[in-house]
Design a protein around this motif. Sequence first.
Motif, PDB file in Angstrom:
ATOM      1  N   ARG A 104       8.080   0.756 -15.904  1.00 19.48           N
ATOM      2  CA  ARG A 104       6.840   0.412 -15.213  1.00 19.48           C
ATOM      3  C   ARG A 104       6.182  -0.842 -15.770  1.00 19.48           C
ATOM      4  O   ARG A 104       5.175  -1.295 -15.228  1.00 19.48           O
ATOM      5  CB  ARG A 104       5.852   1.575 -15.325  1.00 19.48           C
ATOM      6  N   SER A 105       6.722  -1.398 -16.829  1.00 22.78           N
ATOM      7  CA  SER A 105       6.116  -2.591 -17.424  1.00 22.78           C
ATOM      8  C   SER A 105       6.200  -3.759 -16.451  1.00 22.78           C
ATOM      9  O   SER A 105       7.069  -3.811 -15.575  1.00 22.78           O
ATOM     10  CB  SER A 105       6.820  -2.952 -18.737  1.00 22.78           C
ATOM     11  N   ASP A 106       5.275  -4.692 -16.624  1.00 22.96           N
ATOM     12  CA  ASP A 106       5.234  -5.855 -15.727  1.00 22.96           C
ATOM     13  C   ASP A 106       6.560  -6.609 -15.722  1.00 22.96           C
ATOM     14  O   ASP A 106       7.014  -7.095 -14.686  1.00 22.96           O
ATOM     15  CB  ASP A 106       4.111  -6.800 -16.150  1.00 22.96           C
ATOM     16  N   THR A 109       9.323  -5.764 -13.291  1.00 23.80           N
ATOM     17  CA  THR A 109       9.151  -6.237 -11.919  1.00 23.80           C
ATOM     18  C   THR A 109      10.120  -7.370 -11.621  1.00 23.80           C
ATOM     19  O   THR A 109      10.597  -7.516 -10.493  1.00 23.80           O
ATOM     20  CB  THR A 109       7.704  -6.718 -11.700  1.00 23.80           C
ATOM     21  N   VAL A 110      10.427  -8.156 -12.637  1.00 26.26           N
ATOM     22  CA  VAL A 110      11.380  -9.257 -12.458  1.00 26.26           C
ATOM     23  C   VAL A 110      12.735  -8.711 -12.022  1.00 26.26           C
ATOM     24  O   VAL A 110      13.351  -9.222 -11.070  1.00 26.26           O
ATOM     25  CB  VAL A 110      11.513 -10.069 -13.765  1.00 26.26           C
ATOM     26  N   TRP A 111      13.209  -7.655 -12.700  1.00 25.58           N
ATOM     27  CA  TRP A 111      14.498  -7.071 -12.318  1.00 25.58           C
ATOM     28  C   TRP A 111      14.459  -6.508 -10.904  1.00 25.58           C
ATOM     29  O   TRP A 111      15.406  -6.677 -10.121  1.00 25.58           O
ATOM     30  CB  TRP A 111      14.908  -5.975 -13.309  1.00 25.58           C
ATOM     31  N   LEU A 112      13.382  -5.821 -10.553  1.00 28.87           N
ATOM     32  CA  LEU A 112      13.289  -5.250  -9.212  1.00 28.87           C
ATOM     33  C   LEU A 112      13.315  -6.352  -8.148  1.00 28.87           C
ATOM     34  O   LEU A 112      13.979  -6.218  -7.118  1.00 28.87           O
ATOM     35  CB  LEU A 112      12.006  -4.411  -9.086  1.00 28.87           C
ATOM     36  N   GLU A 113      12.603  -7.430  -8.406  1.00 31.15           N
ATOM     37  CA  GLU A 113      12.601  -8.563  -7.477  1.00 31.15           C
ATOM     38  C   GLU A 113      14.004  -9.152  -7.322  1.00 31.15           C
ATOM     39  O   GLU A 113      14.462  -9.429  -6.208  1.00 31.15           O
ATOM     40  CB  GLU A 113      11.650  -9.655  -7.989  1.00 31.15           C
ATOM     41  N   ARG A 174       5.129   3.585  -6.257  1.00 33.90           N
ATOM     42  CA  ARG A 174       3.822   4.038  -6.731  1.00 33.90           C
ATOM     43  C   ARG A 174       2.687   3.088  -6.375  1.00 33.90           C
ATOM     44  O   ARG A 174       1.523   3.502  -6.305  1.00 33.90           O
ATOM     45  CB  ARG A 174       3.849   4.297  -8.240  1.00 33.90           C
ATOM     46  N   THR A 175       2.977   1.811  -6.142  1.00 26.85           N
ATOM     47  CA  THR A 175       1.923   0.880  -5.753  1.00 26.85           C
ATOM     48  C   THR A 175       1.401   1.204  -4.352  1.00 26.85           C
ATOM     49  O   THR A 175       0.194   1.180  -4.096  1.00 26.85           O
ATOM     50  CB  THR A 175       2.436  -0.577  -5.788  1.00 26.85           C
ATOM     51  N   THR A 176       2.317   1.531  -3.440  1.00 23.71           N
ATOM     52  CA  THR A 176       1.948   1.806  -2.060  1.00 23.71           C
ATOM     53  C   THR A 176       1.636   3.280  -1.816  1.00 23.71           C
ATOM     54  O   THR A 176       0.742   3.615  -1.041  1.00 23.71           O
ATOM     55  CB  THR A 176       3.092   1.365  -1.120  1.00 23.71           C
ATOM     56  N   TYR A 177       2.372   4.167  -2.492  1.00 20.18           N
ATOM     57  CA  TYR A 177       2.208   5.603  -2.254  1.00 20.18           C
ATOM     58  C   TYR A 177       2.237   6.350  -3.585  1.00 20.18           C
ATOM     59  O   TYR A 177       3.208   7.030  -3.912  1.00 20.18           O
ATOM     60  CB  TYR A 177       3.321   6.096  -1.321  1.00 20.18           C
ATOM     61  N   PRO A 178       1.179   6.224  -4.377  1.00 17.99           N
ATOM     62  CA  PRO A 178       1.164   6.890  -5.686  1.00 17.99           C
ATOM     63  C   PRO A 178       1.050   8.404  -5.545  1.00 17.99           C
ATOM     64  O   PRO A 178       0.263   8.904  -4.739  1.00 17.99           O
ATOM     65  CB  PRO A 178      -0.079   6.295  -6.357  1.00 17.99           C
ATOM     66  N   ARG A 179       1.824   9.136  -6.343  1.00 16.04           N
ATOM     67  CA  ARG A 179       1.771  10.604  -6.346  1.00 16.04           C
ATOM     68  C   ARG A 179       1.834  11.070  -7.799  1.00 16.04           C
ATOM     69  O   ARG A 179       2.847  11.607  -8.263  1.00 16.04           O
ATOM     70  CB  ARG A 179       2.914  11.180  -5.520  1.00 16.04           C
TER      71      ARG A 179
END
Length: 205
Positions: A104-106, A109-113, A174-179
């Motif tokens: 979840r670290s910022d 996000t690079v890898w996900l992109e 989790r950004t769009t649909y956090p549960r």
Amino acid sequence: MTTARRTQAERSAATIAKLVDATIEAIEQVGYHSTSLGEISTRAGVSKAAIFRHFDSRMDLVVAAADEVRRRHMAAVAELRLPENTTGPVDLVALIQLARTQIRSDINTVWLELLVAARTEPELRTRIAPVLRELYDEVEELGISALAPDLPPEAARLLVTSLIHMFDGEAILRTTYPRPELEEARIEYVAAAYRTLTGPTDPGR
């Protein structure tokens, strides 16, 4: 008091580090496709011409950034390699929480992109595949070491990669649909499944 002047190699290394940091920051904040050479140049405070003194192309710089993200990921969990952390029972809940926090670290996000972009960009897919393989090899090796002797290597590898895939999905959604209630319950369910696989364990684990 005088300070020693930096050598050319030191100046070059410092510029490369600034460019890699700027690329990571840009991909994280504006996305892969908006990370242009101009965007990187502005963030790094380095001219476009200077970029090409160190990297042949934008793609080379992106790959260098991906490799730096891999290095930082492994540095963040390096303490799990210490002998004192691999000779006794593993605290699975702590291990799972560490994996989730890192994913979840910022910087992740690079890898996900990059992974999403690589689906439709053959060159990017080809170039980052070796870096991704190295990251997974390192993570799996770490997981096998941390979970031994409770789990055999193949079971440990499956558990670790499954956790990564699960938490990658969480990180995207989790950004769009956090549960949060489901997210927290997952850790206990995974820990319970682990205990089932390994048999009776220390109650504190």
